[in-house]
Design a protein around this motif. Sequence first.
Motif, PDB file in Angstrom:
ATOM      1  N   GLN A  98      -7.151 -48.689  27.598  1.00 42.78           N
ATOM      2  CA  GLN A  98      -7.281 -48.894  26.155  1.00 42.78           C
ATOM      3  C   GLN A  98      -7.217 -50.388  25.824  1.00 42.78           C
ATOM      4  OE1 GLN A  98      -8.452 -45.800  26.064  1.00 42.78           O
ATOM      5  NE2 GLN A  98      -7.930 -45.894  23.887  1.00 42.78           N
ATOM      6  N   ARG A  99      -6.332 -51.103  26.517  1.00 36.18           N
ATOM      7  CA  ARG A  99      -6.276 -52.551  26.324  1.00 36.18           C
ATOM      8  C   ARG A  99      -7.616 -53.183  26.658  1.00 36.18           C
ATOM      9  NH1 ARG A  99      -1.391 -55.761  26.003  1.00 36.18           N
ATOM     10  NH2 ARG A  99      -0.288 -54.587  24.412  1.00 36.18           N
ATOM     11  N   TRP A 134      -3.660 -56.490  30.678  1.00 38.66           N
ATOM     12  CA  TRP A 134      -2.597 -56.407  29.671  1.00 38.66           C
ATOM     13  C   TRP A 134      -2.653 -57.575  28.713  1.00 38.66           C
ATOM     14  CZ3 TRP A 134      -0.456 -52.215  28.434  1.00 38.66           C
ATOM     15  CH2 TRP A 134       0.762 -52.157  27.748  1.00 38.66           C
ATOM     16  N   TYR A 178      -0.119 -40.785  25.390  1.00 37.58           N
ATOM     17  CA  TYR A 178       0.777 -41.384  26.392  1.00 37.58           C
ATOM     18  C   TYR A 178       2.254 -41.165  26.099  1.00 37.58           C
ATOM     19  CZ  TYR A 178       1.911 -45.315  23.343  1.00 37.58           C
ATOM     20  OH  TYR A 178       2.355 -46.062  22.319  1.00 37.58           O
ATOM     21  N   PRO A 221      -3.945 -47.636  21.839  1.00 39.81           N
ATOM     22  CA  PRO A 221      -3.817 -46.330  22.476  1.00 39.81           C
ATOM     23  C   PRO A 221      -3.284 -45.306  21.491  1.00 39.81           C
ATOM     24  CG  PRO A 221      -2.060 -47.778  23.196  1.00 39.81           C
ATOM     25  CD  PRO A 221      -2.928 -48.596  22.302  1.00 39.81           C
ATOM     26  N   ILE A 230       5.108 -52.329  31.433  1.00 35.27           N
ATOM     27  CA  ILE A 230       4.017 -51.934  32.326  1.00 35.27           C
ATOM     28  C   ILE A 230       4.356 -52.286  33.789  1.00 35.27           C
ATOM     29  CG2 ILE A 230       2.721 -54.104  32.080  1.00 35.27           C
ATOM     30  CD1 ILE A 230       0.914 -50.818  31.969  1.00 35.27           C
ATOM     31  N   GLN A 276       1.911 -49.445  18.032  1.00 35.26           N
ATOM     32  CA  GLN A 276       2.097 -48.680  19.267  1.00 35.26           C
ATOM     33  C   GLN A 276       2.925 -49.477  20.245  1.00 35.26           C
ATOM     34  OE1 GLN A 276       0.916 -49.063  22.608  1.00 35.26           O
ATOM     35  NE2 GLN A 276      -0.013 -51.060  22.204  1.00 35.26           N
ATOM     36  N   HIS A 277       2.761 -50.783  20.125  1.00 33.09           N
ATOM     37  CA  HIS A 277       3.460 -51.654  21.052  1.00 33.09           C
ATOM     38  C   HIS A 277       4.959 -51.503  20.949  1.00 33.09           C
ATOM     39  CE1 HIS A 277       3.223 -55.712  23.184  1.00 33.09           C
ATOM     40  NE2 HIS A 277       2.822 -54.746  23.972  1.00 33.09           N
ATOM     41  N   LEU A 336      -2.945 -46.830  29.255  1.00 33.36           N
ATOM     42  CA  LEU A 336      -2.615 -48.000  28.425  1.00 33.36           C
ATOM     43  C   LEU A 336      -3.503 -49.186  28.785  1.00 33.36           C
ATOM     44  CD1 LEU A 336       1.290 -47.877  28.233  1.00 33.36           C
ATOM     45  CD2 LEU A 336      -0.387 -47.182  26.512  1.00 33.36           C
TER      46      LEU A 336
END
Lengths: 437, 219, 300
Positions: free
Chosen positions: A173-174, A403, A185, A180, A105, A433-434, A170
């Motif tokens: 959504q966090r 984050w 994305y 997400p 990020i 997703q991570h 992102l």
Amino acid sequence: MTTTTSSSPSISYLRFLGRVVVLAFSGTWRFYAWMTVLTAIALVGLNAWGHQLLNGMRVTDLSDHVSWGLYIANFTFGVGLAAGAVMMVIPAYLYDDHDMHDVVIIGELLAISAIVVCLGFIVVDMGRPDRMWHIIPGIGRFHWPVSMLTWDVLVLNGYLLINLHIAGYLMYQRYLGRPPRKRWYLPFVFLSIFWAISIHTVTAFLYQGLGGRPFWNSALLAPRFLATAFISGPAFVIVLLEVVRWSGKLTFGDGPINTLSRIMRVTVLLNLFMLGSELFTALYTGGAHGSAVRYLFFGSHGKHALVPYIWTAVALNVTSAVLLYLPRSRTSKRWLLAACGCAFLGVYLEKGMGLIVPGFVPSTLHETIEYTPTVTEWKVTAGIWALGLLVLTVAIKVGLAVWTGRVREREDGAARSADGAALGAEEEPLRDQHHGT
Amino acid sequence: MILSKEHASTDVALARRVQWPPAVRITALLAPAAIALACCGSDPPRALRPPPGPPTGRIEIHQPERLTSIASDQRDALGRPLRVACVTCHSQRVPTTLPSTVTELDEFHQGLRFEHGALSCGSCHVAGDQRSLRRADGTMIDMRDAMDLCRQCHGPQTRDYDHGSHGGMTGHWDLSVGGRVRNHCVDCHDPHTPAFQPSLPVLPPRDHGITRQPSRGDH
Amino acid sequence: MSGPNRRVALKVVGATLGAGAFAYAAQPVAQWGAGLSLEETLRRHYKELTPDELAQILRRLEAETKEKYGVDVRIDDIPAQEGVSFGYALNLSICIGCRKCAEACHQENNHDRRTNNSYIRVIEMEQGSFELERGTVDYDHAVPAPGKFYMPVQCHQCDDAPCVKVCPVEATWKEKDGIVVVDYDWCIGCRYCEAACPYHARRFNWREPEIPADEINPDQAYLSNRIRPQGVVEKCTFCLHRTRRGLLPACLEACPTGARVFGNLLDPSSDIRWVLENKRVYVLKEELGTRPRFFYFFDE
């Protein structure tokens, strides 16, 4: 977008934006001091730009012979920085580097800030920023696809939007505490990789396509731009990661920094090699085509304004290469940071003053008219970089708070469970997703 | 504008050859077309003015005062030499012979420099008739037609002059609109010393970059 | 005072100071903005204007010139002519480097007086060399000097003009008669065209031009010699306000040796055609493929 929280999506998004703003304006005294200094520099730049607007660009040292200077030099470097940030995205998504994924990020936020810097330098370089709307596709007279500058407008703003979308989505959504959705994305992440290469290629083509400027009219320009971008980007990110680590807002291993310094070990040599290749062609062949290079490195007709810049740049680039290959830089953070500093500065000088100005000296009629930036130009330049750092600081501060889950929709975790119940078929568990793809 | 259209058509051709799926083809078709439309589809055609008509303007040759007068050592209020018409003296004083060299000249003609090949005064001038000149074949011409005299020897210059590429001019390039005034040979070349005389140039460049730096260096 | 209160007070003081600093710093920008005319900023591109709109703009520009420079000028829009395609040739054998052409350009085209600006740059070169790098532009000795020859350079009105290609907003384009023009009221001042031009033909208005009222040429055209605003690019237009009315360009009229030949390339009997067909013609930087309409030639 569906949400099962009590408030409607738009309200919750507005609340998110509100909290982001509050977050941006609150912090420790250190944060305030840093922001005050940056604001002050930015205001000095704004003031200098105002004088330039009022009195005309004669307050710069630009002329009809050297019609682009410090601003466009910084613009070019800034594009490289923005493109260089992709060197975090590629390992994270293409090579499935989990450690890099944790900090990716930061690369996206850096790209956004760097593009802000680029746009700033374009605006201050314009003689008539009041007519900026002429360059908006569909509204003004967009000379696309003929003018490379219109391509640059498309790719730079496109890159800004893509990164804003990825980072924004992102983070939101966090904030909501929901995983997400890939389809919202992931395509953009891959697009951004392609796009990052394209912004710097297009920027190189801007110069490379001009037949009247032999210094730029080389097919090696775009590869050199990319190589330098992949030095300055990772160098800046390494320093930034160390600052973030020092601030204690995010904990991560040494993986990302090791990956980035490995990338730099390749690109510093690649850049030196390509520079050498250009130099060989220009100097061994001789003649008028080498005169810009001779002026740049040795001066000509008794004029030497660029000589100190370029030799400093070469010295810094060689030093950074040596430092990066010393075993010490793998174990000592200090050595690595020194290498990054040298690389960043070296590329800044080589790609800025060392690449833009010699395109104009000697001029197309082979006159040797020099260019030395004025105080006004330095003030405006400092102002824009300060603005960029302001954006970066706020983005990282807010970004990391969201984050790491310190700021979220519901503090009590009720939202999470509510969300969890609503997980759709296409939504992967968070962990997935991570490190997905 | 033209380029955008070409772009659109190549895209169409490409789409046909490769046989891409319809969606791709439509996009390929529409995207450049839409942009071309948005960019420059709305220009109203601009009317051109009618073409030039048949040439009606006259080409005149400027008559330098040097053909009918001579500079005295007096000057006017603006510092220009006062000119005296040839007839002022020669209506009364009619020389019967021509001098053989410039040193024999007197009065207004003293100090005349002569550097024009191996010619002598009699090559052109006629004793007793300052209004006429003599061509090599012995025919007499009016002083105003002095250029005919030059034409005898200076063929290439004459050819270039006749095609507008030697000797300055003012007026119209389009002779259907108006005439043109051509310089006379004698406007620029003194027949006695025809080499173009050096003079100081005007309007030195003073643009940004030149003024700050006095000279371009050591060459 | 309690902790949180002091914090709030500090924040208020900081915000006030910040707002004050911002107001002060932004002052010149605001002043610049106040000087802009909304009518001009929002007008459409030259090619999109109706004849009425264009006429209105011309009258406004005339009024603005009157206000700023104190002279009555006439600004016309003169379209190109059918059957006309301009060409220009320059005889390097007889040019003496007197810079009278540059001076005539300076006066005719209402150039800034402080900078001696002109669309023509005359290079003094060494006899026996075509190496521009060995040339000089600021020579100040009597001309023609022995052992030298002179090469005036101005816009070559290229048919494949790099400057037109690179302009991002179509503020510069090629007209039907071959002249490359700039709309000074559309140009955004990015100077990409200046970087692209191989002939140093373009000039930027680094400041607002300064011309004494009695020296202003009142006979002006929209796409040509009207007084340019600050911050835009300008260039030679072959004096289209003259040549589109059948007149010769100012630089040609000023040339004392007749080194300059101008005319209609489509007219087989024109002088320019004779030169191109009969003389040894040289095109500067022909290898760049820009296809100029400006030619150099030599006697024998």
